[in-house]
Design an enzyme around this catalytic site. Structure first.
Site, PDB file in Angstrom:
ATOM      1  N   ASN A  75      -7.552  -3.364   9.638  1.00 27.25           N
ATOM      2  CA  ASN A  75      -8.203  -3.522  10.941  1.00 27.25           C
ATOM      3  C   ASN A  75      -7.653  -4.745  11.664  1.00 27.25           C
ATOM      4  O   ASN A  75      -7.277  -4.681  12.841  1.00 27.25           O
ATOM      5  CB  ASN A  75      -9.719  -3.649  10.778  1.00 27.25           C
TER       6      ASN A  75
ATOM      7  N   LEU B  65       0.826  -1.196   0.000  1.00 29.02           N
ATOM      8  CA  LEU B  65       0.000   0.000   0.000  1.00 29.02           C
ATOM      9  C   LEU B  65       0.867   1.255   0.000  1.00 29.02           C
ATOM     10  O   LEU B  65       0.732   2.116  -0.868  1.00 29.02           O
ATOM     11  CB  LEU B  65      -0.931  -0.007   1.219  1.00 29.02           C
TER      12      LEU B  65
ATOM     13  N   GLU C 124       1.361  -0.229  10.023  1.00 28.61           N
ATOM     14  CA  GLU C 124      -0.087  -0.492  10.007  1.00 28.61           C
ATOM     15  C   GLU C 124      -0.880   0.769  10.328  1.00 28.61           C
ATOM     16  O   GLU C 124      -1.982   0.711  10.872  1.00 28.61           O
ATOM     17  CB  GLU C 124      -0.465  -1.621  10.982  1.00 28.61           C
TER      18      GLU C 124
ATOM     19  N   SER D 155       1.017   7.990   5.293  1.00 35.64           N
ATOM     20  CA  SER D 155      -0.228   8.084   6.057  1.00 35.64           C
ATOM     21  C   SER D 155      -1.416   8.439   5.179  1.00 35.64           C
ATOM     22  O   SER D 155      -2.536   8.011   5.435  1.00 35.64           O
ATOM     23  CB  SER D 155      -0.067   9.119   7.177  1.00 35.64           C
TER      24      SER D 155
ATOM     25  N   GLY E   6      19.870  -2.264  33.857  1.00 34.95           N
ATOM     26  CA  GLY E   6      21.078  -1.460  33.942  1.00 34.95           C
ATOM     27  C   GLY E   6      21.916  -1.610  32.680  1.00 34.95           C
ATOM     28  O   GLY E   6      21.392  -1.729  31.565  1.00 34.95           O
TER      29      GLY E   6
ATOM     30  N   PRO F  47       6.565   5.939  -1.675  1.00 30.63           N
ATOM     31  CA  PRO F  47       7.501   6.975  -1.225  1.00 30.63           C
ATOM     32  C   PRO F  47       6.826   8.314  -0.935  1.00 30.63           C
ATOM     33  O   PRO F  47       7.228   9.031  -0.021  1.00 30.63           O
ATOM     34  CB  PRO F  47       8.499   7.081  -2.385  1.00 30.63           C
TER      35      PRO F  47
ATOM     36  N   ARG G 284     -12.370  10.741  14.568  1.00 32.08           N
ATOM     37  CA  ARG G 284     -13.406  10.787  13.527  1.00 32.08           C
ATOM     38  C   ARG G 284     -14.651  10.038  13.982  1.00 32.08           C
ATOM     39  O   ARG G 284     -15.774  10.472  13.758  1.00 32.08           O
ATOM     40  CB  ARG G 284     -12.841  10.186  12.231  1.00 32.08           C
TER      41      ARG G 284
END
Length: 386
Positions: free
Chosen positions: A243, A129, A367, A136, A343, A132, A379
């Site tokens: 989802n 999906l 994701e 978002s 530590g 470049p 929203r």
């Protein structure tokens, strides 16, 4: 006390599923996780062993070779896997997202062609999906798919693709119509399709045990029957896949952080300072208590979202976004505090804590970034007022 059962009552089948997956993670992932990270090794042989337990098609219907499990089952699986290695568990979550998309939106011929090999992990899957110039804002993607007779021709570049190069099957979102989300369609692309190539393996902060590369489509010509769903359905398919993918990554954060907490308990029990065990220091006990409490709260939200997705609750996308945001933020914070409790030893790679911190950091980005999760939740809150 088992950390995976503090916020949910498991059925006998789920308890057996957790125990089997934890055994697999302990035997086949945890002993090798640091070396795989250092060597940037993608353990294909181990992934195929996972498929032997049904983990290559967790949500796929049984007639196509899958396990037919619910989302509520799936979050148990991915939390358990991530206790051994968040990087490998994260890739398995993505692979299963791809398989679910084909099972859910593919026709019978597509399901029969692609799913049996994906479920056996003879073929691996990748989800394409992000670009470049479209991270978002996925609806602004520019990869194009032009109809040419009985074929589509795909041209564009996909960025940050997990499993790229090693995977055989790519679910690619490409633009078939005008601007916006409505013009996006989904396609099944095979690694052997002429014109498909890959960028170099990215040098990353974490998730080094799986490849992340560009997927480059240079006039890749595929038959029209490789369209997944209908023209223009691609964005909806991609978002519905995410989802579930968000729940998988949320669960992986829980598993990685739980491992870090368990290691901290063991480390503090073994170490002494000023004549007493570190584990007996109340200030450190309070830190451990907060870590366990925050993980329990995150786990409860992840399970609530998974159950909502299983019953197709209209509010499930918002709950999945809440769960992803909260669990990945919490998981990273718990792992970071576990490093501090170790530590200087926590900073050494041989202890495995710094690897968990590095692996979990990216969960707040992939994701859908946690900023986008807030957009989705907001929203949902404000829609009724519009």
């Amino acid at each position: 006390m088992s950390a995976m059962t503090t916020t949910t009552s498991l059925t006998e089948d789920q308890q057996a599923l957790v125990e089997t997956t934890l055994d697999f993670a302990e035997d086949h992932l945890a002993p090798h996780a640091v070396r795989w990270d250092q060597d940037k090794h993608f353990p294909l042989d181990v992934l195929r062993k996972a498929a032997g337990l049904g983990l290559g098609g967790v949500y796929v219907r049984e007639d196509a070779g899958g396990s037919g499990l619910s989302r509520a089952d799936g979050v148990l699986v991915f939390e358990a896997l991530a206790s051994g290695c968040p990087s490998i568990a994260g890739y398995l979550s993505i692979h299963n997202m791809v398989a679910w998309m084909i099972d859910t939106y593919g026709d019978q011929d597509q399901r029969a062609r692609w799913l049996p090999r994906l479920c056996a992990m003879e073929d691996l899957g990748s989800y394409c999906l992000t670009e470049p110039g479209a991270g978002s804002d996925a609806g602004a993607l520019r990869t194009g798919a032009v109809r040419d007779g009985d074929h589509y021709v795909l041209t564009g570049v996909k960025q940050f693709i997990s499993g790229a190069g090693a995977a055989q099957v790519y679910v690619v979102m490409a633009r078939t119509d005008g601007a916006g989300a409505q013009g996006i369609s989904a396609f099944l692309v095979d690694r052997d399709d002429p014109g498909l190539s890959f960028g170099p393996n990215e040098k990353k902060m974490g998730w080094n045990a799986q490849p992340t590369r560009q997927v480059i489509l240079d006039a890749v010509r595929i038959p029209a029957d490789r369209l997944l769903g209908r023209p223009g359905d691609g964005f909806r398919i991609a978002m519905n896949g995410l989802n579930g993918g968000r729940l998988g990554i949320a669960a992986c954060s829980l598993g990685g952080a739980r491992s870090a907490l368990d290691r901290s308990l063991a480390h503090l029990a073994d170490r002494e300072a000023f004549g007493a065990r570190l584990l007996d220091a109340q200030a450190l006990q309070f830190r451990l208590a907060d870590m366990a409490t925050e993980l329990a709260a995150a786990r409860a939200l992840v399970h609530q979202a998974a159950q909502a997705l299983d019953r197709a609750d209209p509010g499930a996308p918002q709950l999945c976004a809440m769960a992803k945001r909260f669990a990945t933020d919490t998981g990273y914070a718990v792992a970071d505090r576990a490093l501090q409790l170790h530590g200087g030893y926590g900073y050494l790679n041989e202890y495995g804590i710094e690897k968990i911190v590095r692996d979990l950091r990216v969960h707040q980005i992939l994701e859908g970034t946690n900023e986008i999760m807030r957009v989705i939740v907001a929203r949902g809150l404000t829609e009724a007022l519009r």
